[in-house]
Design an enzyme around this catalytic site. Sequence first.
Site, mmCIF file in Angstrom:
data_model
loop_
_atom_site.group_PDB
_atom_site.id
_atom_site.type_symbol
_atom_site.label_atom_id
_atom_site.label_comp_id
_atom_site.label_asym_id
_atom_site.label_seq_id
_atom_site.Cartn_x
_atom_site.Cartn_y
_atom_site.Cartn_z
ATOM 1 N N CYS A 172 31.119 51.618 35.789
ATOM 2 C CA CYS A 172 32.405 51.788 36.493
ATOM 3 C C CYS A 172 33.515 51.408 35.524
ATOM 4 C CB CYS A 172 32.474 50.925 37.748
ATOM 5 S SG CYS A 172 34.142 50.930 38.455
ATOM 6 N N LYS A 216 46.159 48.652 44.103
ATOM 7 C CA LYS A 216 46.986 49.792 43.697
ATOM 8 C C LYS A 216 46.183 51.076 43.796
ATOM 9 C CE LYS A 216 50.741 49.789 41.762
ATOM 10 N NZ LYS A 216 52.056 50.026 42.324
ATOM 11 N N CYS A 242 31.532 53.305 43.043
ATOM 12 C CA CYS A 242 31.622 51.839 42.959
ATOM 13 C C CYS A 242 32.137 51.294 44.291
ATOM 14 C CB CYS A 242 32.587 51.472 41.824
ATOM 15 S SG CYS A 242 33.107 49.747 41.879
ATOM 16 N N LYS A 272 40.864 45.285 51.180
ATOM 17 C CA LYS A 272 41.346 44.591 49.991
ATOM 18 C C LYS A 272 42.558 45.356 49.465
ATOM 19 C CE LYS A 272 40.201 43.264 45.290
ATOM 20 N NZ LYS A 272 39.812 43.878 44.054
ATOM 21 N N HIS A 301 47.457 39.830 42.428
ATOM 22 C CA HIS A 301 47.547 39.132 41.142
ATOM 23 C C HIS A 301 48.471 37.918 41.267
ATOM 24 C CE1 HIS A 301 47.088 43.533 39.845
ATOM 25 N NE2 HIS A 301 45.903 42.970 39.707
ATOM 26 N N HIS A 339 50.492 43.387 41.466
ATOM 27 C CA HIS A 339 50.740 43.411 42.916
ATOM 28 C C HIS A 339 50.537 41.992 43.458
ATOM 29 C CE1 HIS A 339 46.434 43.245 43.493
ATOM 30 N NE2 HIS A 339 46.221 44.464 42.999
ATOM 31 N N CYS A 350 35.914 48.661 36.929
ATOM 32 C CA CYS A 350 35.428 47.280 36.767
ATOM 33 C C CYS A 350 35.111 46.981 35.311
ATOM 34 C CB CYS A 350 34.144 47.048 37.563
ATOM 35 S SG CYS A 350 34.334 47.119 39.338
ATOM 36 N N HIS A 384 35.859 50.035 43.741
ATOM 37 C CA HIS A 384 36.922 50.996 43.453
ATOM 38 C C HIS A 384 36.834 52.292 44.258
ATOM 39 C CE1 HIS A 384 37.467 48.293 40.026
ATOM 40 N NE2 HIS A 384 38.719 48.694 40.081
HETATM 41 N N1 MSP Z 1 40.902 41.718 33.303
HETATM 42 C C1 MSP Z 1 40.005 41.241 34.295
HETATM 43 C C2 MSP Z 1 39.909 39.735 34.265
HETATM 44 C C3 MSP Z 1 39.457 39.159 32.969
HETATM 45 S S1 MSP Z 1 39.462 37.434 32.986
HETATM 46 C C4 MSP Z 1 38.690 36.998 31.601
HETATM 47 C C5 MSP Z 1 40.476 41.697 35.670
HETATM 48 N N2 MSP Z 1 41.752 42.010 35.777
HETATM 49 S S2 MSP Z 1 42.460 42.585 37.083
HETATM 50 O O1 MSP Z 1 43.831 42.757 36.703
HETATM 51 O O2 MSP Z 1 41.774 43.734 37.560
HETATM 52 O O3 MSP Z 1 42.305 41.554 38.236
HETATM 53 C C6 MSP Z 1 42.623 40.259 38.093
HETATM 54 C C7 MSP Z 1 42.489 39.465 39.354
HETATM 55 O O4 MSP Z 1 43.237 39.993 40.442
HETATM 56 C C8 MSP Z 1 41.067 39.270 39.850
HETATM 57 O O5 MSP Z 1 40.847 37.877 40.012
HETATM 58 C C9 MSP Z 1 41.063 39.935 41.193
HETATM 59 O O6 MSP Z 1 40.218 39.290 42.090
HETATM 60 C C10 MSP Z 1 42.513 39.752 41.605
HETATM 61 N N3 MSP Z 1 42.866 40.646 42.672
HETATM 62 C C11 MSP Z 1 42.963 42.009 42.645
HETATM 63 N N4 MSP Z 1 43.228 42.437 43.909
HETATM 64 C C12 MSP Z 1 43.309 41.364 44.744
HETATM 65 C C13 MSP Z 1 43.590 41.175 46.102
HETATM 66 N N5 MSP Z 1 43.825 42.180 46.904
HETATM 67 N N6 MSP Z 1 43.617 39.912 46.573
HETATM 68 C C14 MSP Z 1 43.423 38.812 45.765
HETATM 69 N N7 MSP Z 1 43.149 38.950 44.485
HETATM 70 C C15 MSP Z 1 43.039 40.217 43.971
HETATM 71 O O7 MSP Z 1 39.685 41.721 36.596
#
Ligand code: MSP
Length: 522
Positions: free
Chosen positions: A128, A307, A154, A304, A22, A19, A131, A157
Amino acid sequence: MPGSFYITTPIFYVNDVPHIGHAYTEVAADVLARWHRQSGDDTWLLTGTDEHGQKIERTAAANGVTPKEWADRLVESAWKPVLETLDIANDDFIRTTDTRHESAVAKFLQQLYDEGHIYEGEYEGYYCVGCEEYKQLDDLDLPEEGEFAGQYVCKIHSRPVEILKEKNYFFRMSDFEQALLDLYESQPDFVQPDSVRNEIIQFVKQGLEDLSISRSSFDWGIKVPWDETHVVYVWFDALLNYITATGWGEDAENFRRRWPATHLVGKDIARFHAVIWPAMLMAAGLPVPKQVFGHGWLLVGGEKMSKSKLTGIAPAQITDVFGSDAFRYYFLSAITFGQDGSFSWEDLSARYTAELANGFGNLGSRVVAMIEKYRGGVVPTAERDAEIVELERAVTDAADAAIGKLAIHDALAEVAKLVDALNGYVTDQAPWVLAKDPAQAERLDQVLATLHHGVGTLAVLYSPVMPKATAKLWAALGESGDLADQRVNRAWDRPVGGTVSALEPLFPRIELAADEQAAPAS
Ligand code: MSP
């Protein structure tokens, strides 16, 4: 002086599709990488996917496929394509199921075990799965009403945690408490921004526990080399991607060339990167990262965006309408990097029109059109106006300094000063008036040369952010050489001249569909 710049994004869980949260990290990392690459630094941008652990195993099972099949499907259909959608020029893409990664993780773990940093113990706690982390009570809510009333959920989440009791292997993380505090103290830039740094210091000062780094209740992970009934904890495995991708354990020379890295992460995962990760590296006798930068969250409707809470927006929903350049520009200019920022279609649309279509895009088109009309397309090689010459230099230096501090929004605000100044210059100098008076021919040459060079400098300065539009502009300006080869930190340093050619509008006007205005979070 050119140096070395290694920048990483988090590796993303493949349980779901990307999304814009990311995409935000990807775009920020790519802009920084392009800026450094175009400053002559030996640059490397790493991104990838995090494919082990319970969350992926459960998602795959729910879809009736093996975890590896699921990961392959998501990587090929969603995570690699999103890099194209966003125009990301990554140098590598690591998957934690890559053999290069799995074998290096086993090697790293064995080294820590042999050196006494790992022991066997028992742990019981709230876990969790979202997380992939054991939680303390501080990290949990206990709602009084609603679907999960009376259960610990959590905070990130909003879903119930599970109680896990396992015999695990533990990493003696508590041994590194003082060394970590010393690191934060002696290198204030190690964790940024300050809000995240303070939170991390606070957390470590409360006392560090040892970390459970293996699981035996499921088997989707890298096997612990000395005990194959355990798999490596997914975060321990994932964090190592930053060194396994550059050849740690395999290619010492490349590892030395790249490491240490600047890690861009969301603030919610800063703790893993600023506490666990440097402790792991210290245990292995390796240099800690150069910096961990925790950016803010994209908020939709004040929450925040995610998904799991159904507020997720796919990057293509935006790029299909506005294009990848506008996506990149918008999120990096409208939000202070390091703070939360609210997304709305109205704001995106308003900034697109004001700053890109009417501001930068229109300036480029007018300058090209005037040189075509008044000088048959040939750029006059006249002396330029000192005020704009100075400004080009000042803006370049200020933007470069801001990028050095990862203040991408400040860098873009600097460049916008040049856009505004050039637009003001067009109005003040009124070339269409000068063109009517043959006695002003020399003055018109100066004005056109000043504008042409100024817009060329904008093309260079904006190229790491908007590679597509600036490449079109560069070609229309008739500048020599490849735009990608221009030194962005010396954007002003080019000769005057060239022959312009027709330029289509860089940012065409866009009418938003009614549903996009009304329902931003579909
Ligand atoms: N797999 C772990 C990261 C491991 S790194 C060694 C993970 N993955 S994730 O897919 O859940 O999230 C990755 C990133 O997306 C995180 O940095 C998280 O902060 C970011 N984001 C998820 N939702 C977000 C927003 N709404 N806004 C900005 N960043 C967001 O965590």
